[in-house]
Design an enzyme around this catalytic site. Structure first.
Site, PDB file in Angstrom:
ATOM      1  N   ASP A 271      14.277  23.244  52.338  1.00  0.00           N
ATOM      2  CA  ASP A 271      14.053  24.487  53.092  1.00  0.00           C
ATOM      3  C   ASP A 271      12.787  24.379  53.939  1.00  0.00           C
ATOM      4  OD1 ASP A 271      12.362  24.395  50.903  1.00  0.00           O
ATOM      5  OD2 ASP A 271      12.323  26.569  50.645  1.00  0.00           O
ATOM      6  N   GLU A 272      12.441  23.181  54.341  1.00  0.00           N
ATOM      7  CA  GLU A 272      11.211  22.930  55.089  1.00  0.00           C
ATOM      8  C   GLU A 272      11.525  22.487  56.513  1.00  0.00           C
ATOM      9  OE1 GLU A 272       8.938  21.250  51.103  1.00  0.00           O
ATOM     10  OE2 GLU A 272       9.955  19.902  52.478  1.00  0.00           O
TER      11      GLU A 272
END
Length: 291
Positions: A190-191
């Site tokens: 989720d980066e």
């Protein structure tokens, strides 16, 4: 006999000789040049035999030419097929290169491509911009790391399909929030990472971080539920926070985890104390395998 018989008829280089001989023999039918003791009938027979040889030679020559044309046509077809195969191979290689630099889920550039672009931009800056900047002056390059707070809960509660859909939406929102010259990439999980290569001051970068924050944190409908994610953003600037790619990435990573710890949206690496910690156990955005 005008000419000697050969296998397959008269050799092509002997045609002129044959024509001359036949012409001469026909002219000799009036008796003036006819060989002694040879009747006109014998002269005609010689001419007919010579013409038969010529006809046989021409037939073989036509057959040989037909075979050559067939072979040439076959060779041309084979060459065209090879060219098509080469074109397909080159296209597949180009496609593989594109896919190697793209995230399969979101369609964004991946970590590998981001690093390449960052390295290229730094090389250009080192040769074009001053070695130092003053406070308040525009910076030549900024790296922003963005992480979604609490994303794991989405996967745990709604499932990985919903989590993947959320990542696609977040990726699209970031791409729309940035300018055409900027770069946003999925770093992994989720980066995300953003690269702004034009000169920007602190206020402009604060506006950019706020724009990204608002875009990502807007509510999303997932499986009939309204979901809202808060991002944490870390910002590192060249050259104040580092001159190398690794230094900038590390500083942006540290700033992002400080923003996550403080729940303040975004943090500049320049505002960090030397003792500001990264999140324990996570390894930061610099860890993990490349997507």
């Amino acid at each position: 006999m005008l000419v000697a018989r050969g296998r397959g008829g008269v050799a092509v280089q002997d045609w002129e000789l044959l024509f001359t001989a036949v012409k001469h023999r026909l002219q000799s039918l009036d008796g003036a040049d006819r060989p002694s003791g040879q009747s006109p009938h014998a002269c005609v027979s010689d001419c007919v035999e010579a013409l038969d040889q010529l006809q046989l030679t021409l037939r073989h020559e036509l057959e040989r030419r037909a075979r050559l044309e067939q072979d040439a046509e076959q060779a041309l077809g084979d060459l065209q097929q090879v060219r098509q195969e080469l074109d397909h191979a080159h296209q597949a290689a180009r496609q593989a290169q594109v896919l190697a630099r793209r995230d399969s889920l979101t369609g964004l550039p991946n970590r590998r491509y981001f690093r390449e672009r960052l390295a290229m931009s730094l090389t250009q800056l080192e040769g074009a911009l001053p070695s130092s900047t003053q406070p308040g002056k525009e910076t030549g390059l900024a790296v922003l790391f963005l992480d979604l707070d609490g994303f794991k809960a989405i996967n745990d509660v709604l499932g990985h399909a919903a989590g993947d859909e959320l990542l696609k939406i977040v990726a699209l929102r970031q791409a729309r929030a940035l300018r055409s010259g900027d770069l946003v990439a999925r770093w992994g999980g989720d980066e995300f990472a953003c690269l702004r290569t034009e000169g920007l001051g602190r206020e402009a970068l604060e506006r950019l971080a706020r724009k990204l924050f608002d875009a990502v944190s807007a509510p999303v409908q997932l499986q009939g539920q309204l979901v809202q994610m808060r991002p944490s953003i870390g910002i590192a600037c060249w050259p104040a926070d580092g001159r190398s790619a690794e230094a900038l990435l590390l500083q942006a990573d540290r700033a992002m985890y400080q923003a996550k710890r403080l729940q303040c949206g975004s943090v500049f690496a320049a505002d960090l104390c030397d003792s500001a910690p990264s999140e324990e156990g996570g390894g930061g955005m610099l860890g993990g395998s490349e997507e």
